[in-house]
Design a protein around this motif. Structure first.
Motif, PDB file in Angstrom:
ATOM      1  N   GLU A   1      23.150  48.881 -16.482  1.00 24.66           N
ATOM      2  CA  GLU A   1      22.897  47.437 -16.458  1.00 24.66           C
ATOM      3  C   GLU A   1      23.605  46.778 -15.278  1.00 24.66           C
ATOM      4  OE1 GLU A   1      22.983  43.590 -19.514  1.00 24.66           O
ATOM      5  OE2 GLU A   1      24.373  45.264 -19.815  1.00 24.66           O
ATOM      6  N   TYR A   2      24.830  47.217 -14.991  1.00 16.94           N
ATOM      7  CA  TYR A   2      25.582  46.637 -13.880  1.00 16.94           C
ATOM      8  C   TYR A   2      24.882  46.908 -12.547  1.00 16.94           C
ATOM      9  CZ  TYR A   2      29.327  45.999 -10.458  1.00 16.94           C
ATOM     10  OH  TYR A   2      30.058  45.605  -9.367  1.00 16.94           O
TER      11      TYR A   2
ATOM     12  N   THR B   1      21.768  44.934 -12.143  1.00 19.85           N
ATOM     13  CA  THR B   1      22.079  43.530 -11.871  1.00 19.85           C
ATOM     14  C   THR B   1      22.441  43.324 -10.402  1.00 19.85           C
ATOM     15  OG1 THR B   1      22.877  43.276 -14.150  1.00 19.85           O
ATOM     16  CG2 THR B   1      23.491  41.570 -12.579  1.00 19.85           C
TER      17      THR B   1
ATOM     18  N   ASP C   1      19.268  43.257  -8.575  1.00 24.79           N
ATOM     19  CA  ASP C   1      18.559  42.000  -8.845  1.00 24.79           C
ATOM     20  C   ASP C   1      19.140  40.862  -8.004  1.00 24.79           C
ATOM     21  OD1 ASP C   1      16.802  43.086 -10.614  1.00 24.79           O
ATOM     22  OD2 ASP C   1      17.821  42.400 -12.422  1.00 24.79           O
TER      23      ASP C   1
ATOM     24  N   HIS D   1      18.008  33.109 -13.686  1.00 25.89           N
ATOM     25  CA  HIS D   1      18.264  34.550 -13.665  1.00 25.89           C
ATOM     26  C   HIS D   1      19.487  34.860 -12.805  1.00 25.89           C
ATOM     27  CE1 HIS D   1      16.519  38.851 -12.791  1.00 25.89           C
ATOM     28  NE2 HIS D   1      17.668  38.882 -13.421  1.00 25.89           N
TER      29      HIS D   1
ATOM     30  N   ALA E   1      22.892  36.715 -14.016  1.00 26.94           N
ATOM     31  CA  ALA E   1      23.312  37.960 -13.370  1.00 26.94           C
ATOM     32  C   ALA E   1      24.736  37.850 -12.821  1.00 26.94           C
ATOM     33  CB  ALA E   1      22.330  38.317 -12.250  1.00 26.94           C
TER      34      ALA E   1
END
Length: 474
Positions: A220-221, A224, A227, A255, A259
């Motif tokens: 997930e990190y 992100t 992103d 978003h 993030a």
């Protein structure tokens, strides 16, 4: 006591209130500001007439989107520097001029000026501020100088040496993944995506001492970080999104904030965990022990760093520097490596020569891993990397905003307040700087021997870094 009369404005006595007077003063001030800005723009336009400019799209958009972030955009830059080899001016909309510098002679006065004269232009960098804070990329003046001095020990070769093992391990994971894909019958892949994951994997180990296994399973990190990089780039190409209050209302803006929180929470948690394990013994002994055990990472150095007065970096400062290095370190490195592999694939004769150079170096060695001292023993591969970076620099331009008039060697003056874009890509592809700038290799073939007879074969060497004329000092 005489009454204040505003009859000349068509207002009656009942209108002569302090609030209306305040409104009148405010409107007059606003009008004066607008007129001042219009005058400044007109004066700047007059002074900027000495700089050549390509045809505008129209009077309102100026040159917006003339150079998109695509292959066609880079080809357009190449055309522009061929036509305007020193510098040229473009308009971002109707009133924002940007002078693009693409030759060492015109770049030198800006880069050699003090930070007070040519500071970083924060128009684009401000998009990164909520994410990266006041790290080295975004900080200025005294704070930048202080942090730069405090971070210098983190790049001592004794600290960097153990990182080579980390780079080897991360690269081996990537190679194993490629071998698996080949065995499954796949012969095409997105090179940049795979190498980005490899550089992020390496950085997490070097900065946080954290094993994410992000090359093998979703993180997930890491997702992100990718992103956030994409969101910042996308915002930079939409003029309306330059206004914070508008951007924060959009789905991208929401978003982005979410993030940022996730990344800050991850970094903050690592910092707090490390603070609890800080040593009571002498810091130098601790660093030496960590270095010997090959576990010293960037967070350790930041947590233990002190200035001349014994003051340590705050958690916020440490988070900003760690986030900055995660952002700046992964994308640029992945871009550079991807283009090196691309250019070697296009020139198999150079690829084979690099391979033979590495094999010769690692001959009779087990395990066959590159070590720190080996990096200086690969001259041909180094030249290939440098030439690839010339053709495809990971950062294509940087910006500075002049706080006072700056004179260029030809007598042209960049007015105070104007933004300069230093085109790294344009300079690297400028035919006034490099002979045949689009060619990867030299056309001459020669062999050189030193007096001892050992010799250095320079046949068909990549140009590496041999600009003509003034570029030698750039």
């Amino acid at each position: 006591m005489p009454q204040l009369s505003l009859s000349w404005l068509g207002l009656g006595l009942e209108a002569a209130s302090p609030w209306l007077l305040l409104l009148l003063v405010g409107a007059s001030w606003l009008l004066a500001r607008v007129l001042t800005q219009i005058y400044a723009c007109c004066e700047n336009s007059r002074r900027l007439q000495c700089f050549p400019q390509p045809p505008k799209r129209n009077w309102f958009l100026g040159h917006l989107d003339m150079i998109p972030p695509t292959e066609q955009g880079m080809k357009k830059v190449t055309q522009l520097v061929t036509t305007y080899p020193k510098c040229f001016m473009i308009w971002m909309g109707p009133i924002i001029p940007v002078i693009t510098l693409c030759h060492p002679d015109t770049i030198r006065p800006i880069l050699s000026a003090s930070v007070a004269v040519a500071p970083k232009d924060m128009m684009f960098y401000s998009f990164l501020k909520p994410w990266l804070g006041d790290g080295l990329l975004l900080s200025t003046s005294d704070k930048w100088s202080c942090h730069r001095r405090l971070l210098t020990p983190a790049f001592h070769f004794n600290i960097l040496k153990p990182y080579v093992k980390i780079f080897n391990d991360s690269t081996n994971v990537m190679h194993a993944k490629w071998q698996r894909l080949i065995s499954e019958g796949k012969n095409r892949l997105d090179m940049f995506e795979h190498i980005s994951l490899m550089t992020l994997d390496s950085l997490q180990k070097c900065i946080f001492g954290f094993e994410s296994n992000c090359q093998e399973k979703p993180s997930e990190y890491i997702a992100t970080i990718l992103d956030l990089s994409a969101l910042v780039t996308r915002r930079g190409h939409n003029l309306l999104m330059y206004m914070d209050f508008l951007y924060h209302l959009t789905p991208d803006g929401q978003h982005f904030r979410k993030a940022c929180r996730l990344v800050h929470d991850f970094t903050g948690a690592v910092i707090q965990e490390r603070r609890q394990t800080l040593p009571d013994q002498d810091v130098d002994d601790f660093l030496l022990a960590k270095a010997k055990s090959k576990t010293l990472d960037f967070i350790d150095v930041l947590l233990l760093t002190k200035d001349e007065d014994g003051k340590m970096l705050s958690d916020e400062d440490i988070r900003a520097e760690a986030d900055t290095f995660m952002f700046e370190g992964h994308d640029t490195t992945a871009s550079g490596l991807s283009w090196v592999l691309y250019n070697l694939a296009k020139h198999p004769e150079y690829q084979e020569r690099c391979r033979q150079e590495v094999r010769e170096l690692l001959r009779d060695r087990d395990p066959k891993d590159i070590e720190w001292d080996d990096l200086a023993q690969l001259p041909f591969l180094t030249m290939c990397i440098k030439e690839s970076l010339r053709l495809h620099p990971p950062v294509v331009f940087i910006t500075r905003r002049c706080t006072q008039d700056v004179m260029l060697p030809d007598g042209a003056v960049i007015p105070k307040g104007v933004t300069c874009a230093i085109s790294i890509f344009g300079t690297h592809h400028n035919p006034a700087v490099w002979p045949d700038p689009e060619e990867l290799h030299r056309t001459d073939v020669r062999h050189e021997r030193d007096e001892g007879g050992a010799g250095a074969d320079a046949a068909a060497l990549p140009r590496a870094a041999r600009p003509r004329g003034a570029a030698q000092e750039a």
